[in-house]
Scaffold this active site. Structure first.
Site, short mmCIF file in Angstrom:
data_model
loop_
_atom_site.label_atom_id
_atom_site.label_comp_id
_atom_site.label_asym_id
_atom_site.label_seq_id
_atom_site.Cartn_x
_atom_site.Cartn_y
_atom_site.Cartn_z
N CYS A 1 -28.78 1.07 -3.33
CA CYS A 1 -28.84 2.41 -3.92
C CYS A 1 -29.22 2.36 -5.40
O CYS A 1 -28.97 3.30 -6.14
CB CYS A 1 -27.50 3.11 -3.74
SG CYS A 1 -27.07 3.25 -2.00
N ASP A 2 -29.78 1.24 -5.85
CA ASP A 2 -30.19 1.11 -7.24
C ASP A 2 -31.69 1.35 -7.37
O ASP A 2 -32.48 0.84 -6.57
CB ASP A 2 -29.85 -0.31 -7.74
CG ASP A 2 -30.14 -0.47 -9.22
OD1 ASP A 2 -30.78 0.41 -9.82
OD2 ASP A 2 -29.71 -1.49 -9.77
#
Ligand SMILES: *Cc1c(COP(=O)(O)O)cnc(C)c1O
Length: 401
Positions: free
Chosen positions: A341-342
């Protein structure tokens, strides 16, 4: 789950995964492996490890090749190289533990971390590894209590701004400070057995090796004058491989290095190749988890990315050749992104790829060095499963650490 990197057991060697004549990196082989083991994978080909070792050994005759474990500390690579007669270069207690478990004779290993705790020295000595590297007076003094039990090389720094990874910035004694260190060693009655250097990883050309070898020749003469009897020159690692750009062949790269070594009196020559041995010997296999259209481009979210095998894009500044395993078709501007999720977890934003669907495979080439080794489990996405194959046989399927 405690002990996960093991020597392949005889039983594991019996499992024939592929036709022995098949190239494990062919599309058909990769599809077969992914169908059986899922993804992400790091597929190591022992035959390519062997091929790289033999090629470098032929290009550097008379030089003992110590494989530096750091870029790919995997049992299959170490076992394969051991069977070839290679030597090993260790830097940590974990690496000592790995070669110990694989029963690599300690006489074939050197410990080259210039900065060590006393417990690191003791762990290596307890296994029987007794050749170490120092680069300053404090490190030298750590060996007073091991006088006579440890053999020492002084690491000299030669700044190499054009190397992709300049290792002389962090380690090594400036050439002009070496005589002082040699004098201190003589005063402490500690023998210095030779010199080492590392020009930096993925060296741009052989010029820095040639310069460093000549300068070390002078420093070795100084060492003799100061009462030492040095018999070793360790020229380190740094031997480059081709990623997206092609460079000179290893034969061309090593020719001037050989010539420079021939100018020195007879002694033992050592090199510490890491990347050259393992980078071309592994591919990374990822698959498409999902996709979306953003700003006129197709975004494909893979199950491997910058926190996984592609970590080398950050730490090692490498760009890997990637390829989608789908039939040739019309291509579209495409982005390959990792699963986390980066937002930095994007492999490449400027690709032209055929339309990919869920589960389609993406292959990363030349991904053996500084990839899986520096992968993390960020977001708790597990690291890739490592499959090591030797002529169709799976050497181990339990190498995950
Ligand atoms: C990392 C390292 C190597 C291997 O370097 P490559 O560029 O991968 O060949 C060799 N020696 C030392 C001391 C290292 O730190």
């Amino acid at each position: 789950m405690a002990e996960s990197v093991r020597k392949p057991r005889p039983a594991a060697r019996q499992s024939l995964e592929l036709d022995p004549a098949a190239d494990p990196f062919s599309h058909a082989s990769i599809r077969q492996l992914a169908a059986r083991y899922g993804s992400p994978l790091l597929v190591i080909d022992a035959e390519r490890v062997r091929g790289q070792y033999r090629r470098l050994a032929a290009a550097l005759p008379g030089v003992d090749l110590h494989y530096a474990l750091k870029p790919l500390p995997h049992a299959a690579v170490i076992d394969t190289l051991h069977a070839e007669g290679a030597f090993f270069d260790l830097a940590t207690n974990g690496e000592v533990e790995l070669v110990r478990r694989l029963k690599i004779p300690p006489q074939r290993c050197i410990h080259t971390h210039p900065i060590k705790r006393d417990s690191d020295i003791r762990t290596a000595l307890a296994y029987g590894v007794n050749r170490f590297v120092i680069d300053n007076p404090d490190e030298l003094r750590k060996f007073v209590k091991y006088r006579g039990r440890a053999s020492l090389l002084i690491r000299v720094s030669f700044r190499s701004p054009e190397a992709r990874v300049d290792l002389s910035r962090k380690f090594g004694c400036e050439p002009q400070a070496v005589p002082e260190l040699l004098r201190l060693a003589a005063d402490l009655r500690i023998e210095i057995d030779g010199l080492s250097f590392h020009v930096g990883s993925q060296a741009a050309g052989p010029a820095m090796f040639v310069e460093a070898i000549a300068r070390c020749g002078e420093l070795l003469r100084t060492a003799e004058k100061l009462g030492h009897a040095p018999g070793i020159l360790d020229i380190g690692g740094g031997f480059p491989v081709d990623y997206l750009q092609r460079g000179m062949s290893i034969e061309e790269f090593c020719a001037p290095i050989r010539a420079a070594l021939q100018e020195l009196p007879p002694m033992r020559f050592i090199a510490e190749p890491g990347r050259f041995i393992c980078a071309p010997a592994a591919v990374a296999v990822a698959s498409v988890m999902g996709r979306g259209q953003r700003d006129g481009r197709w975004w494909y979210y893979l199950d491997d990315g910058l926190y996984g095998n592609y970590s080398g894009q950050l730490y090692d500044h490498a760009s890997y050749p990637v390829e989608a395993l789908v039939p040739a078709a019309a291509t579209y501007p495409s982005v390959l992104a990792g699963p986390t999720c980066d937002s930095i977890d994007v492999i490449n934003e400027h690709l032209e790829l055929p339309l990919l669907d869920m589960g389609d495979l993406v292959l990363g080439h030349v991904m053996g060095a500084y990839t899986w080794a520096s992968a993390s489990e960020f977001n708790l996405f597990p690291r890739a499963t490592v499959l090591a194959l030797d002529r169709g046989r799976l050497l181990t399927d339990e190498a995950r650490r």
